[in-house]
Design a protein around this motif. Sequence first.
Motif, PDB file in Angstrom:
ATOM      1  N   GLU A 191       6.131  83.224  65.873  1.00  0.00           N
ATOM      2  CA  GLU A 191       7.361  84.034  65.834  1.00  0.00           C
ATOM      3  C   GLU A 191       8.382  83.381  64.917  1.00  0.00           C
ATOM      4  N   ALA A 192       8.437  82.050  64.921  1.00  0.00           N
ATOM      5  CA  ALA A 192       9.377  81.336  64.059  1.00  0.00           C
ATOM      6  C   ALA A 192       9.028  81.548  62.581  1.00  0.00           C
ATOM      7  N   SER A 193       7.745  81.551  62.269  1.00  0.00           N
ATOM      8  CA  SER A 193       7.311  81.768  60.874  1.00  0.00           C
ATOM      9  C   SER A 193       7.704  83.155  60.400  1.00  0.00           C
ATOM     10  N   ALA A 194       7.546  84.149  61.282  1.00  0.00           N
ATOM     11  CA  ALA A 194       7.903  85.520  60.916  1.00  0.00           C
ATOM     12  C   ALA A 194       9.397  85.657  60.702  1.00  0.00           C
ATOM     13  N   LEU A 195      10.203  85.074  61.612  1.00  0.00           N
ATOM     14  CA  LEU A 195      11.668  85.142  61.483  1.00  0.00           C
ATOM     15  C   LEU A 195      12.134  84.410  60.235  1.00  0.00           C
ATOM     16  N   ALA A 196      11.496  83.275  59.924  1.00  0.00           N
ATOM     17  CA  ALA A 196      11.879  82.496  58.748  1.00  0.00           C
ATOM     18  C   ALA A 196      11.578  83.259  57.468  1.00  0.00           C
ATOM     19  N   GLU A 197      10.442  83.897  57.414  1.00  0.00           N
ATOM     20  CA  GLU A 197      10.081  84.665  56.221  1.00  0.00           C
ATOM     21  C   GLU A 197      11.031  85.845  56.022  1.00  0.00           C
ATOM     22  N   LYS A 198      11.349  86.492  57.113  1.00  0.00           N
ATOM     23  CA  LYS A 198      12.270  87.616  57.032  1.00  0.00           C
ATOM     24  C   LYS A 198      13.652  87.142  56.558  1.00  0.00           C
ATOM     25  N   LEU A 199      14.092  86.024  57.040  1.00  0.00           N
ATOM     26  CA  LEU A 199      15.388  85.477  56.653  1.00  0.00           C
ATOM     27  C   LEU A 199      15.372  85.055  55.182  1.00  0.00           C
ATOM     28  N   ARG A 200      14.241  84.446  54.722  1.00  0.00           N
ATOM     29  CA  ARG A 200      14.135  84.041  53.310  1.00  0.00           C
ATOM     30  C   ARG A 200      14.251  85.239  52.400  1.00  0.00           C
ATOM     31  N   LYS A 201      13.586  86.325  52.771  1.00  0.00           N
ATOM     32  CA  LYS A 201      13.600  87.532  51.953  1.00  0.00           C
ATOM     33  C   LYS A 201      14.998  88.150  51.933  1.00  0.00           C
ATOM     34  N   ASN A 260       6.434  72.710  47.021  1.00  0.00           N
ATOM     35  CA  ASN A 260       5.569  73.859  46.719  1.00  0.00           C
ATOM     36  C   ASN A 260       6.265  74.884  45.819  1.00  0.00           C
ATOM     37  N   GLY A 261       7.382  74.502  45.226  1.00  0.00           N
ATOM     38  CA  GLY A 261       8.032  75.387  44.268  1.00  0.00           C
ATOM     39  C   GLY A 261       9.276  76.081  44.773  1.00  0.00           C
ATOM     40  N   ARG A 262       9.715  75.754  45.965  1.00  0.00           N
ATOM     41  CA  ARG A 262      10.922  76.317  46.568  1.00  0.00           C
ATOM     42  C   ARG A 262      10.752  77.801  46.883  1.00  0.00           C
ATOM     43  N   ASN A 263      11.778  78.381  47.470  1.00  0.00           N
ATOM     44  CA  ASN A 263      11.799  79.807  47.851  1.00  0.00           C
ATOM     45  C   ASN A 263      10.543  80.168  48.656  1.00  0.00           C
ATOM     46  N   CYS A 264      10.253  79.291  49.659  1.00  0.00           N
ATOM     47  CA  CYS A 264       9.091  79.565  50.509  1.00  0.00           C
ATOM     48  C   CYS A 264       9.315  78.962  51.888  1.00  0.00           C
ATOM     49  N   VAL A 265       8.407  79.301  52.804  1.00  0.00           N
ATOM     50  CA  VAL A 265       8.497  78.804  54.189  1.00  0.00           C
ATOM     51  C   VAL A 265       7.285  77.943  54.463  1.00  0.00           C
ATOM     52  N   VAL A 266       7.485  76.739  55.062  1.00  0.00           N
ATOM     53  CA  VAL A 266       6.396  75.832  55.415  1.00  0.00           C
ATOM     54  C   VAL A 266       6.559  75.430  56.870  1.00  0.00           C
ATOM     55  N   ASN A 267       5.461  75.543  57.612  1.00  0.00           N
ATOM     56  CA  ASN A 267       5.447  75.165  59.030  1.00  0.00           C
ATOM     57  C   ASN A 267       4.961  73.742  59.167  1.00  0.00           C
ATOM     58  N   TYR A 268       5.677  72.922  59.863  1.00  0.00           N
ATOM     59  CA  TYR A 268       5.305  71.520  59.996  1.00  0.00           C
ATOM     60  C   TYR A 268       3.924  71.374  60.627  1.00  0.00           C
ATOM     61  N   CYS A 269       3.669  72.197  61.589  1.00  0.00           N
ATOM     62  CA  CYS A 269       2.359  72.120  62.249  1.00  0.00           C
ATOM     63  C   CYS A 269       1.231  72.382  61.248  1.00  0.00           C
ATOM     64  N   PHE A 306      20.931  83.511  45.151  1.00  0.00           N
ATOM     65  CA  PHE A 306      20.212  82.240  45.283  1.00  0.00           C
ATOM     66  C   PHE A 306      19.059  82.439  46.257  1.00  0.00           C
ATOM     67  N   THR A 307      18.153  81.477  46.242  1.00  0.00           N
ATOM     68  CA  THR A 307      17.020  81.498  47.170  1.00  0.00           C
ATOM     69  C   THR A 307      17.111  80.282  48.074  1.00  0.00           C
ATOM     70  N   ASP A 323      12.567  68.701  58.755  1.00  0.00           N
ATOM     71  CA  ASP A 323      13.008  68.251  57.434  1.00  0.00           C
ATOM     72  C   ASP A 323      11.798  67.903  56.551  1.00  0.00           C
ATOM     73  N   HIS A 324      10.750  67.366  57.157  1.00  0.00           N
ATOM     74  CA  HIS A 324       9.538  67.074  56.400  1.00  0.00           C
ATOM     75  C   HIS A 324       8.878  68.359  55.904  1.00  0.00           C
ATOM     76  N   ALA A 325       8.879  69.388  56.768  1.00  0.00           N
ATOM     77  CA  ALA A 325       8.315  70.687  56.349  1.00  0.00           C
ATOM     78  C   ALA A 325       9.161  71.277  55.229  1.00  0.00           C
ATOM     79  N   LEU A 326      10.494  71.071  55.285  1.00  0.00           N
ATOM     80  CA  LEU A 326      11.391  71.555  54.224  1.00  0.00           C
ATOM     81  C   LEU A 326      11.076  70.830  52.915  1.00  0.00           C
ATOM     82  N   TYR A 327      10.811  69.565  53.006  1.00  0.00           N
ATOM     83  CA  TYR A 327      10.462  68.799  51.807  1.00  0.00           C
ATOM     84  C   TYR A 327       9.182  69.357  51.164  1.00  0.00           C
ATOM     85  N   LEU A 328       8.212  69.703  51.998  1.00  0.00           N
ATOM     86  CA  LEU A 328       6.970  70.286  51.481  1.00  0.00           C
ATOM     87  C   LEU A 328       7.214  71.642  50.834  1.00  0.00           C
TER      88      LEU A 328
END
Length: 562
Positions: free
Chosen positions: A491-501, A550-559, A517-518, A541-546
């Motif tokens: 659910e967090a991945s879906a909400l994050a992607e929706k928020l990024r868009k 990966n080129g920014r403007n994307c979502v990465v799950n730490y798990c 901006f992205t 923060d580690h997932a954000l670094y990844l």
Amino acid sequence: MMARPRENLESMNNPMSTVAVSYNYPLVALSVLLAILASYVSLELAHLAGKPHQIELKDRWLSISSLALALGIWTMHFIGMFAFKLPIPVIYDGFMTILSLLIALAGSFFGFATLLIPCPIRRTAALGGCIMGAGIAGMHYLGMHAMRVAADMHYNPFLVALSVLIAVFVSGLALWIVGSIKAGNIAKTTRNKILVAGMMGLAIASMHYLGMASVTLQLNGSTVDTHGFVIEGELMATTLSFAAILLILFPLYSVNYEHRFSDRLAIELKQLRINEARLRKLIENAPDAFFVHDENGQLLDVNKVACLQLGYTREELLSSSIFRIADKQELVKAICPSLLNTGGSQIQGTYIRKDGSTFPVEVNITAIMDNGKKYIFALARDVTETEKLKSHLSKLAMTDELTELYNRRAFISCLDKSLSRARRNAENLSVLMIDIDYFKQINDLYGHYVGDIALKHFSHTIKKSIRHEDIVGRLGGEEFAILLPNTSKYEASALAEKLRKTLEDSVFDHEEKEIGFTVSIGIACFDPPDISPMLLLKNADHALYLAKENGRNCVVNYCAAT
């Protein structure tokens, strides 16, 4: 002293001759002064019986007053008889002498008692004059009858009646003056009191010596009966008179003490009233509301501020209970310790106005014991502005000033509480770490002012996009975090992607230019259960670094990243 006339010596040898008498004038003067002194003392004591603060002791003061006057009349009579010089032996019947004292005592008591009757002064004075005059006359003529001499006594009816009338009239006049002084019609001065005492003393003396003048002694050739209880001898007479004078003077000391006490009490009462007026003024002009109520909550006193704050009149508040304006359960909880300890306590509460609106108060409560009853004194301060200031300061301490989002400290505090709740209830929890891509280029290209606009635009868009239960905070610079309670990693991945868009598609205008901006987003989940808030943020923060790698403007799950 007066010498015995020669005819007196001759009359003693004639059994049927009339006895010639003479007077010792210094003793006569002493008897008159003693009657005036006794009158003064008795009037002072009788005046005390009528004072409001002595009402419970009126019988005592009347009794002492009557005793003083009776002793004065009796002693005056005794000294007057001692000044009455006869050429024949004289002794006195003890029982009749004592009975004469009791008659004087009764006449004085009931005469003064008439001053306490709630009737016009003239009536009480007339009644009291008759009673007191009768007592004086009865004492005198019974005392005369107590004489045991070898002679017969013959009275002049006119002089006897005149002596009685003088006693009644002057006693009534004296009582009228005393009643007028008591009622305030005549000034209560030492001069007036001495005048009244002089009138009474002269009335007693006049009655005595007029009565003495009304009697004629005629020798009968008999011998004096000395059997039974008799009083004889100059030493005995002097001793009794001296003792009686002391008994008269002793109440005078009591009178002076009472006057000093009354004057001191009057001064203290005056000062008490002044202090009470000052305290009342202080209470009325105090900036806080003041209440006094009993153990049952019945209001007994309030000040002006209490009426203004609550919208009630003073009469309305005094006819109601403290529980009408305050929460009963809350108030009882605070009052009970004060009632038990007769001490004080402070509470934070809420008062209810007449119109139903409420406002916060800080109340200092003190319990006071008075005559076996407990009373509650409460000083209540309206802390509406204080609470607003506290709220504002708290908001400043917990909020980022630019974006009005939680700051780092507030966000971590919320994260710690949410983690504890999720651990306790076995719930899911996720955290998003967000960073604006290439934010430094916006500052370099358009300036920091536009950079601040971009941050405000970001926070506004975020708040519109997240759920009600979600919590967003600015951790620093262009780095943000979102707490997602009861949210799985999917659910967090879906909400994050929706928020990024949403953020990618949103732009803001500046000087006719559209700026957009992205963002890059890292996700960390509540797993394992013993994870700490700081570790969870570190994972996000580690997932954000990844995501940036990966080129920014994307979502990465730490798990997923691990």
